[in-house]
Enzyme design. Structure first.
Site, PDB file in Angstrom:
ATOM      1  N   ARG A 173      45.550  22.860  83.155  1.00  0.00           N
ATOM      2  CA  ARG A 173      45.022  23.134  81.983  1.00  0.00           C
ATOM      3  C   ARG A 173      46.147  23.996  81.443  1.00  0.00           C
ATOM      4  NH1 ARG A 173      39.451  25.500  81.098  1.00  0.00           N
ATOM      5  NH2 ARG A 173      38.631  23.398  81.956  1.00  0.00           N
TER       6      ARG A 173
ATOM      7  N   ASP B  97      46.688  26.419  77.571  1.00  0.00           N
ATOM      8  CA  ASP B  97      45.851  26.766  76.467  1.00  0.00           C
ATOM      9  C   ASP B  97      46.477  26.407  75.253  1.00  0.00           C
ATOM     10  OD1 ASP B  97      44.240  28.042  78.156  1.00  0.00           O
ATOM     11  OD2 ASP B  97      45.463  30.052  78.132  1.00  0.00           O
TER      12      ASP B  97
ATOM     13  N   ARG C 193      50.897  34.454  81.111  1.00  0.00           N
ATOM     14  CA  ARG C 193      50.917  35.222  79.751  1.00  0.00           C
ATOM     15  C   ARG C 193      50.405  36.749  79.987  1.00  0.00           C
ATOM     16  NH1 ARG C 193      47.366  31.964  75.851  1.00  0.00           N
ATOM     17  NH2 ARG C 193      47.908  33.732  74.538  1.00  0.00           N
TER      18      ARG C 193
END
Length: 254
Positions: free
Chosen positions: A49, A51, A199
């Site tokens: 996945r 974002d 991140r």
């Protein structure tokens, strides 16, 4: 018959990779193209996945169809004609019936790309950061990420995962000189990644690069296993999934 599909996308216009009720996603867009061609619903299972705003130079998904795709090249051409410019299919490969793009991946690589100067040609694919980052200090701190350890300090809170342990094989900064704007690239490769992990790591390394955090303090943040101890997450637009590695025995070579 099960197939792996390899593709890339610019994530700027999407609310992430996987289908959700509150916005257009990469998965939803691709499944609509599949349904148009095959005239039946086709579910794609992504390798992972990403974002909203995150990009992928290499993403995999798998799908099942009742009949063998006889002309893969023609099928890919039709897909690419239907898909928008920011999603591109590079390959479709037959695989074993039990092959899984998420669970069978043995390594994933991300790059986080930054510039300290304004760049008119890369407004959405690179993060602009404050000037004067100390790349040597950030690389010294990044060495603490290597190996198999608990990365709970860089995991989004309230995430439903069984373990926060990952094995990081590479974590380093490099720079590329450019006439318009020099680019800094953080490359990190691991067997798995947690939600928001890259991140969060990059945002915390920025604190080291700006002199607000020492290398020993960065090491201590890893040891605390507490997301509140780490820095803010870096912006989404600089993050790219660049590679996923699979065992060769998954693929059927025709």
């Amino acid at each position: 018959m099960r197939y792996f599909i390899r593709f890339s996308y610019c994530g700027t216009a999407y609310h992430g990779s996987q289908t959700q009720p509150n916005g257009i996603t990469v998965q939803q867009t691709m499944e609509q193209a599949f349904a148009t061609i095959l005239r039946q619903p086709v579910g794609l299972t992504f390798a992972g996945r990403t974002d909203a705003g995150v990009h992928a130079e290499m993403m995999y998904a798998h799908f099942d169809v009742a009949d063998t795709i006889t002309d893969i090249s023609a099928f890919m051409g039709r897909l690419n004609n239907l898909l928008p410019q920011d999603i591109a299919v590079q390959a479709i490969m037959p695989v074993r019936d039990d092959a899984h793009t998420r669970f069978d991946a043995i390594a994933r690589t991300y790059e986080y790309r930054i510039t300290e100067q304004k760049n008119a040609f890369l407004p959405c694919q690179i993060a602009r950061v404050p000037t004067g980052l100390d790349y040597q200090k950030m690389n010294e701190a990044a060495k603490a990420l290597l190996g198999k350890q608990d990365f709970a300090s860089f995991c989004r809170v309230h995430t439903d995962v069984k373990t926060t342990i990952c094995n990081v094989q590479q974590a380093e900064w490099t720079t590329i000189p450019s006439a318009t704007a020099s680019i800094g690239i953080f490359t990190i490769c691991a067997d798995r990644f947690l939600r928001n992990m890259v991140r969060a790591v990059v945002g915390t390394l920025f604190e080291v690069g700006k002199g607000r955090m020492t290398v020993p303090q960065f090491r201590d943040i890893i040891a605390q296993h507490n997301r509140c101890a780490a820095g803010q997450s870096a912006p989404a637009e600089g993050l790219f999934l660049t590679n996923i590695t699979y065992p060769t025995e998954l693929f059927i070579h025709e």
